[in-house]
Design a protein around this motif. Structure first.
Motif, PDB file in Angstrom:
ATOM      1  N   ASP A  79       0.805  -1.198   0.000  1.00 44.19           N
ATOM      2  CA  ASP A  79       0.000   0.000   0.000  1.00 44.19           C
ATOM      3  C   ASP A  79       0.850   1.264   0.000  1.00 44.19           C
ATOM      4  O   ASP A  79       0.356   2.351  -0.201  1.00 44.19           O
ATOM      5  N   GLU A  80       2.144   1.077   0.284  1.00 46.43           N
ATOM      6  CA  GLU A  80       3.008   2.246   0.377  1.00 46.43           C
ATOM      7  C   GLU A  80       3.195   2.945  -0.963  1.00 46.43           C
ATOM      8  O   GLU A  80       3.541   4.098  -1.011  1.00 46.43           O
ATOM      9  N   VAL A  81       3.006   2.227  -2.072  1.00 44.33           N
ATOM     10  CA  VAL A  81       3.217   2.798  -3.403  1.00 44.33           C
ATOM     11  C   VAL A  81       1.873   2.890  -4.099  1.00 44.33           C
ATOM     12  O   VAL A  81       1.122   1.932  -4.072  1.00 44.33           O
ATOM     13  N   PRO A  82       1.479   3.961  -4.771  1.00 45.89           N
ATOM     14  CA  PRO A  82       2.277   5.173  -4.938  1.00 45.89           C
ATOM     15  C   PRO A  82       2.201   6.069  -3.706  1.00 45.89           C
ATOM     16  O   PRO A  82       1.176   6.118  -3.029  1.00 45.89           O
ATOM     17  N   ALA A  83       3.269   6.750  -3.435  1.00 48.30           N
ATOM     18  CA  ALA A  83       3.325   7.589  -2.254  1.00 48.30           C
ATOM     19  C   ALA A  83       4.271   8.730  -2.534  1.00 48.30           C
ATOM     20  O   ALA A  83       4.948   8.746  -3.554  1.00 48.30           O
ATOM     21  N   GLU A  84       4.301   9.674  -1.623  1.00 51.12           N
ATOM     22  CA  GLU A  84       5.304  10.726  -1.715  1.00 51.12           C
ATOM     23  C   GLU A  84       6.579  10.193  -1.089  1.00 51.12           C
ATOM     24  O   GLU A  84       6.621   9.917   0.116  1.00 51.12           O
ATOM     25  N   ALA A  85       7.576  10.021  -1.901  1.00 54.37           N
ATOM     26  CA  ALA A  85       8.843   9.459  -1.437  1.00 54.37           C
ATOM     27  C   ALA A  85       9.882   9.698  -2.512  1.00 54.37           C
ATOM     28  O   ALA A  85       9.559  10.123  -3.617  1.00 54.37           O
ATOM     29  N   ASP A  86      11.136   9.427  -2.178  1.00 51.61           N
ATOM     30  CA  ASP A  86      12.199   9.612  -3.158  1.00 51.61           C
ATOM     31  C   ASP A  86      13.080   8.390  -3.330  1.00 51.61           C
ATOM     32  O   ASP A  86      14.134   8.469  -3.957  1.00 51.61           O
ATOM     33  N   ALA A  87      12.604   7.273  -2.780  1.00 52.50           N
ATOM     34  CA  ALA A  87      13.281   6.001  -3.028  1.00 52.50           C
ATOM     35  C   ALA A  87      12.277   4.877  -2.829  1.00 52.50           C
ATOM     36  O   ALA A  87      11.336   5.005  -2.033  1.00 52.50           O
ATOM     37  N   ILE A  88      12.465   3.800  -3.585  1.00 54.27           N
ATOM     38  CA  ILE A  88      11.618   2.613  -3.461  1.00 54.27           C
ATOM     39  C   ILE A  88      12.536   1.412  -3.310  1.00 54.27           C
ATOM     40  O   ILE A  88      13.511   1.277  -4.050  1.00 54.27           O
ATOM     41  N   VAL A  89      12.213   0.544  -2.359  1.00 56.93           N
ATOM     42  CA  VAL A  89      12.974  -0.690  -2.180  1.00 56.93           C
ATOM     43  C   VAL A  89      12.047  -1.876  -2.415  1.00 56.93           C
ATOM     44  O   VAL A  89      10.939  -1.920  -1.870  1.00 56.93           O
ATOM     45  N   SER A  90      12.497  -2.803  -3.229  1.00 54.10           N
ATOM     46  CA  SER A  90      11.781  -4.065  -3.391  1.00 54.10           C
ATOM     47  C   SER A  90      12.526  -5.117  -2.589  1.00 54.10           C
ATOM     48  O   SER A  90      13.644  -5.501  -2.943  1.00 54.10           O
ATOM     49  N   ALA A  91      11.907  -5.576  -1.495  1.00 55.50           N
ATOM     50  CA  ALA A  91      12.579  -6.544  -0.618  1.00 55.50           C
ATOM     51  C   ALA A  91      12.860  -7.848  -1.354  1.00 55.50           C
ATOM     52  O   ALA A  91      13.916  -8.455  -1.193  1.00 55.50           O
ATOM     53  N   SER A  92      11.924  -8.245  -2.198  1.00 54.51           N
ATOM     54  CA  SER A  92      12.100  -9.504  -2.939  1.00 54.51           C
ATOM     55  C   SER A  92      12.927  -9.293  -4.200  1.00 54.51           C
ATOM     56  O   SER A  92      13.401 -10.248  -4.816  1.00 54.51           O
ATOM     57  N   GLY A  93      13.068  -8.048  -4.595  1.00 50.84           N
ATOM     58  CA  GLY A  93      13.781  -7.752  -5.839  1.00 50.84           C
ATOM     59  C   GLY A  93      12.947  -8.056  -7.070  1.00 50.84           C
ATOM     60  O   GLY A  93      13.458  -8.041  -8.187  1.00 50.84           O
ATOM     61  N   SER A  94      11.661  -8.315  -6.892  1.00 51.14           N
ATOM     62  CA  SER A  94      10.860  -8.769  -8.036  1.00 51.14           C
ATOM     63  C   SER A  94      10.051  -7.670  -8.713  1.00 51.14           C
ATOM     64  O   SER A  94       9.731  -7.777  -9.889  1.00 51.14           O
ATOM     65  N   GLU A  95       9.688  -6.605  -7.977  1.00 53.48           N
ATOM     66  CA  GLU A  95       8.881  -5.557  -8.612  1.00 53.48           C
ATOM     67  C   GLU A  95       9.749  -4.649  -9.481  1.00 53.48           C
ATOM     68  O   GLU A  95      10.812  -4.217  -9.044  1.00 53.48           O
ATOM     69  N   PRO A  96       9.279  -4.329 -10.691  1.00 52.99           N
ATOM     70  CA  PRO A  96      10.008  -3.338 -11.496  1.00 52.99           C
ATOM     71  C   PRO A  96       9.871  -1.961 -10.849  1.00 52.99           C
ATOM     72  O   PRO A  96       8.770  -1.557 -10.457  1.00 52.99           O
ATOM     73  N   GLY A 116      24.367 -14.757   0.247  1.00 52.11           N
ATOM     74  CA  GLY A 116      24.158 -15.132  -1.156  1.00 52.11           C
ATOM     75  C   GLY A 116      25.348 -14.786  -2.024  1.00 52.11           C
ATOM     76  O   GLY A 116      26.249 -14.060  -1.623  1.00 52.11           O
ATOM     77  N   HIS A 117      25.347 -15.325  -3.236  1.00 43.36           N
ATOM     78  CA  HIS A 117      26.450 -15.062  -4.154  1.00 43.36           C
ATOM     79  C   HIS A 117      26.026 -14.169  -5.309  1.00 43.36           C
ATOM     80  O   HIS A 117      26.732 -13.272  -5.716  1.00 43.36           O
ATOM     81  N   GLU A 118      24.847 -14.453  -5.861  1.00 44.66           N
ATOM     82  CA  GLU A 118      24.385 -13.644  -6.986  1.00 44.66           C
ATOM     83  C   GLU A 118      23.600 -12.438  -6.491  1.00 44.66           C
ATOM     84  O   GLU A 118      23.222 -12.374  -5.322  1.00 44.66           O
ATOM     85  N   PHE A 119      23.334 -11.527  -7.403  1.00 44.10           N
ATOM     86  CA  PHE A 119      22.507 -10.369  -7.066  1.00 44.10           C
ATOM     87  C   PHE A 119      21.029 -10.779  -7.078  1.00 44.10           C
ATOM     88  O   PHE A 119      20.282 -10.414  -7.977  1.00 44.10           O
ATOM     89  N   SER A 120      20.640 -11.525  -6.072  1.00 47.86           N
ATOM     90  CA  SER A 120      19.250 -11.982  -6.009  1.00 47.86           C
ATOM     91  C   SER A 120      18.522 -11.383  -4.812  1.00 47.86           C
ATOM     92  O   SER A 120      17.430 -11.796  -4.466  1.00 47.86           O
ATOM     93  N   GLY A 121      19.143 -10.389  -4.171  1.00 44.62           N
ATOM     94  CA  GLY A 121      18.543  -9.762  -2.999  1.00 44.62           C
ATOM     95  C   GLY A 121      17.700  -8.556  -3.356  1.00 44.62           C
ATOM     96  O   GLY A 121      17.297  -8.372  -4.506  1.00 44.62           O
ATOM     97  N   PRO A 122      17.416  -7.704  -2.372  1.00 44.41           N
ATOM     98  CA  PRO A 122      16.587  -6.516  -2.605  1.00 44.41           C
ATOM     99  C   PRO A 122      17.174  -5.609  -3.695  1.00 44.41           C
ATOM    100  O   PRO A 122      18.388  -5.536  -3.882  1.00 44.41           O
ATOM    101  N   THR A 123      16.262  -4.915  -4.380  1.00 46.19           N
ATOM    102  CA  THR A 123      16.644  -3.897  -5.371  1.00 46.19           C
ATOM    103  C   THR A 123      16.057  -2.568  -4.912  1.00 46.19           C
ATOM    104  O   THR A 123      15.165  -2.534  -4.058  1.00 46.19           O
ATOM    105  N   ALA A 124      16.563  -1.482  -5.508  1.00 47.57           N
ATOM    106  CA  ALA A 124      16.050  -0.165  -5.120  1.00 47.57           C
ATOM    107  C   ALA A 124      16.354   0.863  -6.189  1.00 47.57           C
ATOM    108  O   ALA A 124      17.251   0.677  -7.027  1.00 47.57           O
ATOM    109  N   VAL A 125      15.594   1.945  -6.143  1.00 42.76           N
ATOM    110  CA  VAL A 125      15.888   3.135  -6.955  1.00 42.76           C
ATOM    111  C   VAL A 125      15.772   4.346  -6.041  1.00 42.76           C
ATOM    112  O   VAL A 125      14.975   4.350  -5.096  1.00 42.76           O
ATOM    113  N   ALA A 126      16.575   5.376  -6.319  1.00 44.98           N
ATOM    114  CA  ALA A 126      16.515   6.589  -5.506  1.00 44.98           C
ATOM    115  C   ALA A 126      16.706   7.819  -6.375  1.00 44.98           C
ATOM    116  O   ALA A 126      17.401   7.774  -7.397  1.00 44.98           O
ATOM    117  N   HIS A 127      16.073   8.890  -5.952  1.00 45.84           N
ATOM    118  CA  HIS A 127      16.173  10.193  -6.609  1.00 45.84           C
ATOM    119  C   HIS A 127      17.042  11.078  -5.727  1.00 45.84           C
ATOM    120  O   HIS A 127      16.661  11.403  -4.608  1.00 45.84           O
TER     121      HIS A 127
END
Ligand SMILES: [Zn+2]
Length: 265
Positions: A79-96, A116-127
């Motif tokens: 429910d947090e998205v869409p929201a007023e924020a300047d970064a988004i973190v996907s804990a599963s790394g699955s959401e675009p 872990g070895h590969e980049f299979s953890g959380p992803t994020a974008v920031a402004h």
């Protein structure tokens, strides 16, 4: 760093099914807040659809936020998205994930999960514009990624600092440069014409490396390179995005990788 591939000015593939990219003017304006009529809003919708087709993700699945130059980080997929924020973190790394920019820095993150070895953890974008960067939006993003399962060892998180206005172009009043440098010394800069400036990318790199994040920089200046939207050069014309997404089997056309980010310029 090479040229266009569909809507992507820069495209990289840090793991077999994990992509990140940055768009320029060829992908169209992707910001509804700059679309002041029904036809221009339709063009934004169309551009976002085209982008998702090129990404190979489900239409409408990319998460955006309303950016307000804050340090607020929200989690994807709830429910947090869409929201007023300047970064988004996907804990599963699955959401675009998408973050909009035109001179400010788009920073895209991938990570290894703890152990872990590969980049299979959380992803994020920031402004990260001047305010967000100096106030700590990047540190807040890294902290949230670790709370969400990213490893805390050196290099467990990797960040791509995308195209933004460079330290030779981003002219600011002297007081603003001094204030910036007092908080993040690496931002101190001078324009190519000899006036006070801020180097946001150098500041971002320093802040991230202090936290053990591996940094790659896209050495393209939005103010100088007309393939990108620049708020300073053409206010209100449009926004590009920084993106990170994962593809699964059978999710559509996979883009070919044409560029690999190198280490800092
Ligand atoms: Zn420049």
């Amino acid at each position: 760093m090479t040229d266009t591939n569909g809507p992507f000015l820069v495209l990289d593939r840090p793991a077999p099914e994990l992509y990140l990219g940055f768009t320029g003017v060829d992908a169209g304006n992707l910001a509804y807040h700059l679309a002041d009529s029904a036809p221009s809003r339709e063009r934004v919708s169309h551009s976002r659809e085209q982008l998702e087709r090129a990404m190979g993700v489900r239409p409408g699945s990319t998460e955006y936020v309303t950016q307000v130059h804050s340090t607020r980080v929200v989690g994807a997929g709830g429910d947090e998205v869409p929201a007023e924020a300047d970064a988004i973190v996907s804990a599963s790394g699955s959401e675009p994930l998408a973050i909009m920019v035109a001179d400010c820095l788009p920073v895209v993150f991938v990570s290894r999960a703890v152990g872990g070895h590969e980049f299979s953890g959380p992803t994020a974008v920031a402004h990260a514009g001047r305010r967000g960067l100096l106030d700590g939006v990047l540190q807040a993003t890294v902290t949230r990624m670790r709370e969400d399962g990213a490893g805390s060892g050196a290099g467990d998180i990797a960040a791509w600092i995308g195209p933004g206005i460079c330290g030779r172009c981003y002219e600011v009043p002297e007081q603003m440069r001094d204030d910036g440098a007092a908080r993040v010394p690496e931002t101190f800069s001078t324009t190519s014409w000899g006036t006070p400036a801020l180097d946001l990318a150098a500041g971002a790199q320093a802040l991230l490396e202090t936290m053990g994040v591996t940094v790659r920089r896209v050495p393209i200046c939005t103010f100088e390179d007309r393939r990108l939207f620049s708020h300073r050069r053409e206010p209100g014309r449009g926004r590009g995005v920084g993106l990170v997404w994962r593809t699964g089997s059978g999710t559509g056309p996979l883009p070919a990788t044409t560029s690999t980010s190198s280490a800092s310029e």
